[in-house]
Scaffold this motif. Structure first.
Motif, PDB file in Angstrom:
ATOM      1  N   ASP A   1      -5.109   1.685  -5.627  1.00 56.75           N
ATOM      2  CA  ASP A   1      -4.395   0.435  -5.352  1.00 56.75           C
ATOM      3  C   ASP A   1      -3.895   0.417  -3.909  1.00 56.75           C
ATOM      4  OD1 ASP A   1      -4.592  -0.757  -7.951  1.00 56.75           O
ATOM      5  OD2 ASP A   1      -3.088   0.664  -8.656  1.00 56.75           O
ATOM      6  N   ALA A   2      -3.389   1.550  -3.474  1.00 62.32           N
ATOM      7  CA  ALA A   2      -2.877   1.647  -2.103  1.00 62.32           C
ATOM      8  C   ALA A   2      -3.981   1.337  -1.093  1.00 62.32           C
ATOM      9  CB  ALA A   2      -2.316   3.043  -1.856  1.00 62.32           C
ATOM     10  N   LEU A   3      -5.148   1.932  -1.305  1.00 58.79           N
ATOM     11  CA  LEU A   3      -6.267   1.709  -0.387  1.00 58.79           C
ATOM     12  C   LEU A   3      -6.647   0.234  -0.336  1.00 58.79           C
ATOM     13  CD1 LEU A   3      -8.404   2.816   1.505  1.00 58.79           C
ATOM     14  CD2 LEU A   3      -9.844   3.322  -0.485  1.00 58.79           C
ATOM     15  N   GLY A   4      -6.637  -0.417  -1.490  1.00 61.33           N
ATOM     16  CA  GLY A   4      -6.965  -1.839  -1.534  1.00 61.33           C
ATOM     17  C   GLY A   4      -6.016  -2.675  -0.691  1.00 61.33           C
TER      18      GLY A   4
ATOM     19  N   GLY B   1       0.823  -1.208   0.000  1.00 64.69           N
ATOM     20  CA  GLY B   1       0.000   0.000   0.000  1.00 64.69           C
ATOM     21  C   GLY B   1       0.855   1.254   0.000  1.00 64.69           C
ATOM     22  N   ASP B   2       1.907   1.262   0.820  1.00 66.25           N
ATOM     23  CA  ASP B   2       2.811   2.418   0.878  1.00 66.25           C
ATOM     24  C   ASP B   2       3.487   2.662  -0.472  1.00 66.25           C
ATOM     25  OD1 ASP B   2       2.168   2.725   3.534  1.00 66.25           O
ATOM     26  OD2 ASP B   2       3.993   1.770   4.288  1.00 66.25           O
TER      27      ASP B   2
ATOM     28  N   LYS C   1      -3.972   4.584   7.859  1.00 63.82           N
ATOM     29  CA  LYS C   1      -3.495   4.887   6.506  1.00 63.82           C
ATOM     30  C   LYS C   1      -4.627   4.772   5.487  1.00 63.82           C
ATOM     31  CE  LYS C   1       1.408   3.870   7.054  1.00 63.82           C
ATOM     32  NZ  LYS C   1       2.605   3.262   6.433  1.00 63.82           N
ATOM     33  N   ALA C   2      -5.507   3.804   5.691  1.00 62.21           N
ATOM     34  CA  ALA C   2      -6.655   3.657   4.794  1.00 62.21           C
ATOM     35  C   ALA C   2      -7.557   4.878   4.891  1.00 62.21           C
ATOM     36  CB  ALA C   2      -7.431   2.391   5.144  1.00 62.21           C
TER      37      ALA C   2
ATOM     38  N   MET D   1      -8.763  10.751  -1.496  1.00 60.25           N
ATOM     39  CA  MET D   1      -9.545  10.379  -2.674  1.00 60.25           C
ATOM     40  C   MET D   1     -10.916  11.049  -2.670  1.00 60.25           C
ATOM     41  SD  MET D   1      -8.609   6.295  -2.790  1.00 60.25           S
ATOM     42  CE  MET D   1      -9.725   5.950  -4.165  1.00 60.25           C
ATOM     43  N   GLY D   2     -11.233  11.760  -1.585  1.00 61.44           N
ATOM     44  CA  GLY D   2     -12.506  12.454  -1.495  1.00 61.44           C
ATOM     45  C   GLY D   2     -13.652  11.597  -1.004  1.00 61.44           C
TER      46      GLY D   2
END
Length: 255
Positions: A186-189, A175-176, A210-211, A218-219
């Motif tokens: 992709d990071a959030l996933g 994710g980082d 972090k999520a 991302m809003g």
């Protein structure tokens, strides 16, 4: 309709005699067919005896071969690979706590030194072993700390573990890396995957946080609020919970 004939039965009429003879003939034919079938089976076994024995031999050799390979090749290979991990792991651990020359230490962990293997050598030379799998983690995290995000992704994706902490850290590391490459979705996933991998008190609040930050960027405030609220409700004693009310307020703003 056929009738049951007692032992010692003698037909009294010509018609009964004819029926009796027909039944005797049919019975004889049945036993003859059985004898012929048995003879053919014995003949097939006799003709193919070498083939049958050969097949049994192949199976036995395969089993013994597997046991020998496991005992004399696979297990020594695992042991040797585990021994080789000692040196790069030392450099990796030193790099994590170092205040300077971190990249040099991570490079030593990756490439080895003084004739000793690094993570990359172990991955290549001991492919398929548990040590090589761990070396993928070490290599991925080393590249991540050296800001080489594409390489970090390559090696962390090759790492797999059911371990509650290592498995979550690897997914969070991915994710980082994606976040640094401006691939927030992709990071959030991967942050969500890290949380799903284990709900332990160390990694879960870390990657929930972090999520949440990623979702805010991302809003998606509703999604961010869900992550932050979970930290407040389920991990109130975690470090990430210290300022979580402020982030909850940010996620709620504009509702």
């Amino acid at each position: 309709m056929a009738t049951y004939k007692k032992r010692g039965y003698k037909p009294e009429t010509k018609a009964e005699q004819q029926e009796f003879d027909e039944q005797e003939s049919t019975t004889a034919e049945v036993f003859s067919s059985l004898d012929e079938g048995a003879s053919r089976s014995e003949e097939w076994v006799s003709k193919n005896q070498n083939f049958i024995l050969g097949a049994i031999g192949v199976i036995a050799i395969s089993v013994l071969g597997y046991l020998a390979y496991d005992q004399f090749v696979e297990k020594p290979k695992e042991a040797s690979a585990a021994n080789e991990m000692y040196y790069p792991q030392q450099y990796f651990d030193q790099a994590l706590v170092a205040t300077n020359a971190k990249d040099s230490l991570f490079t030593l962990a990756l490439e080895g030194a003084e004739g000793k293997y690094g993570f990359l050598d172990i991955i290549e030379e001991y492919n398929g072993t548990k040590a090589a799998n761990l070396a993928n983690y070490g290599a991925g995290m080393s590249y991540l700390n050296m800001n080489n995000y594409q390489e970090a992704i390559t090696y962390l994706e090759d790492f797999s573990s059911d371990d509650a902490v290592l498995g979550a850290l690897a997914k969070g590391g991915l994710g980082d890396a994606f976040m640094q490459l401006d691939q927030a979705s992709d990071a959030l996933g991967y942050y969500e995957a890290a949380v799903k991998h284990s709900g332990n008190d160390y990694t879960a609040p870390k990657f929930l946080y972090k999520a949440g930050i990623t979702a805010l960027e991302m809003g998606d405030k509703d999604k961010a609020l869900g992550f932050f609220q979970k930290i407040k409700d389920e991990f109130p004693k975690s470090e990430n919970a210290n300022s979580i009310d402020a982030f909850i307020g940010m996620a709620k703003s504009g509702e």
